[in-house]
Design an enzyme around this catalytic site. Structure first.
Site, PDB file in Angstrom:
ATOM      1  N   ASP A   6      51.381  24.780  61.488  1.00 26.08           N
ATOM      2  CA  ASP A   6      52.352  25.814  61.157  1.00 26.08           C
ATOM      3  C   ASP A   6      52.431  26.727  62.375  1.00 26.08           C
ATOM      4  O   ASP A   6      51.524  27.534  62.614  1.00 26.08           O
ATOM      5  CB  ASP A   6      51.928  26.595  59.910  1.00 26.08           C
ATOM      6  N   ASN A   9      54.905  32.943  65.430  1.00 25.13           N
ATOM      7  CA  ASN A   9      55.126  33.705  66.653  1.00 25.13           C
ATOM      8  C   ASN A   9      53.839  34.239  67.265  1.00 25.13           C
ATOM      9  O   ASN A   9      53.750  34.398  68.482  1.00 25.13           O
ATOM     10  CB  ASN A   9      56.073  34.871  66.364  1.00 25.13           C
ATOM     11  N   ILE A  12      49.130  29.827  65.673  1.00 23.81           N
ATOM     12  CA  ILE A  12      49.369  28.484  65.154  1.00 23.81           C
ATOM     13  C   ILE A  12      48.208  28.174  64.223  1.00 23.81           C
ATOM     14  O   ILE A  12      47.050  28.202  64.628  1.00 23.81           O
ATOM     15  CB  ILE A  12      49.440  27.440  66.279  1.00 23.81           C
ATOM     16  N   ALA A 110      61.325  27.359  58.763  1.00 24.27           N
ATOM     17  CA  ALA A 110      60.585  26.234  58.178  1.00 24.27           C
ATOM     18  C   ALA A 110      59.357  26.700  57.416  1.00 24.27           C
ATOM     19  O   ALA A 110      58.983  26.109  56.393  1.00 24.27           O
ATOM     20  CB  ALA A 110      60.187  25.255  59.279  1.00 24.27           C
ATOM     21  N   ASP A 111      58.703  27.760  57.892  1.00 24.35           N
ATOM     22  CA  ASP A 111      57.517  28.254  57.186  1.00 24.35           C
ATOM     23  C   ASP A 111      57.870  28.768  55.798  1.00 24.35           C
ATOM     24  O   ASP A 111      57.113  28.605  54.836  1.00 24.35           O
ATOM     25  CB  ASP A 111      56.824  29.356  58.011  1.00 24.35           C
ATOM     26  N   ASP A 132      54.833  36.200  52.257  1.00 25.44           N
ATOM     27  CA  ASP A 132      54.003  35.701  53.353  1.00 25.44           C
ATOM     28  C   ASP A 132      53.803  36.828  54.359  1.00 25.44           C
ATOM     29  O   ASP A 132      54.755  37.265  55.020  1.00 25.44           O
ATOM     30  CB  ASP A 132      54.664  34.491  54.021  1.00 25.44           C
TER      31      ASP A 132
END
Length: 259
Positions: A6, A9, A12, A110-111, A132
């Site tokens: 994942d 910014n 990762i 996408a997350d 999130d």
């Protein structure tokens, strides 16, 4: 084995799974936009070694990314070192149990897609709000498996950074849960103001979002969710591995659909 990434910014987050989706190891590394595929593999390989993961046994890779500059880097890394094509998660990839009620759904991060799919598969409520807490804090509202919209605010770490960068005398402060609201030192006051202000923002946003989904089950994830969620009774559950588990859930859906 399967490895999932994942790519955010700031960080990762990754995990290695067995074929049934159990997480064998998970890791967090800094997002470096100037890294090559070789730099990233050199960073990830020692983590796998420490966890007794033989990287040659990893046969599949899945990725969600909001950093487009790194998409090709990870695709190359997977071709060179894992000898496989990467499965890149997109909002409109086939067979996901997720619908959209707005135009331009292909632009959704996408997350966010990963979290929504995981919440639908795992929790099975007709109304769901996911939160999130990352570099940005994102809110998604789902009604009957359809994403109807959401909200975005700066993450709590971003708030600390912005205050420090935009002022000449205020120091950068690392987040911790305040002992009391009325801080004594400047650092205590910054920490208190941002922490409780962030808690208040989340409470109010949930309140407003519930005007669209009054019976929503509220799930929080992200690096700071466990600290903040303790102060927000409107959050029903904190799922610290929701995104990592969601990567495998989508991998499973995607590969089963291809058979």
């Amino acid at each position: 084995m399967i490895i999932g990434f994942d790519i955010g910014n700031t960080n990762i987050v990754g995990a290695v799974y067995n074929k049934t989706g159990d997480i064998l190891c998970k890791f967090r590394i800094a997002t470096e936009k100037k890294f090559t595929e070789h730099n990233y593999f050199s960073t990830i390989k020692p983590i796998l070694d420490i966890n007794n993961i033989d990287f040659s046994l990893i046969k599949n890779v899945i990725m969600s990314s909001v950093v487009t500059e790194l998409d090709n880097v990870f695709e190359l890394m997977c071709k060179i070192y894992f000898k496989t094509e990467i499965i890149k998660i997109t909002p409109l990839m086939g067979s996901l149990p997720l619908k959209y009620s707005m135009p331009n759904a292909e632009l959704i991060g996408a997350d966010r897609v990963v979290n929504m799919v995981e919440s639908l598969v795992k929790y099975k409520y007709n109304e769901i709000i996911t939160i999130d807490m990352g570099t940005a804090t994102t809110f998604e509202v789902l009604i009957n498996s359809t994403y109807i919209g959401g909200a975005i605010i700066p993450g709590i770490t971003s708030m600390f950074e912005a205050l420090s960068l935009k002022t000449s005398k205020l120091p950068y402060v690392k987040l911790h849960k305040p002992n009391k609201a009325a801080g004594i030192t400047t650092k205590e006051q910054i920490n208190s103001g941002i922490f409780w202000g962030y808690v208040g923002q989340i409470k109010e946003i949930i309140k407003q979002l519930k005007k669209s989904a009054p019976n929503a089950y509220v799930i929080a994830t992200g690096g700071l969710a466990s600290i903040v969620s303790e102060e927000i009774e409107e959050i029903n559950f904190t799922d610290k591995d929701m995104t990592l588990n969601g990567l495998f859930t989508i991998f499973n859906i995607y590969t089963n659909n291809k058979k």
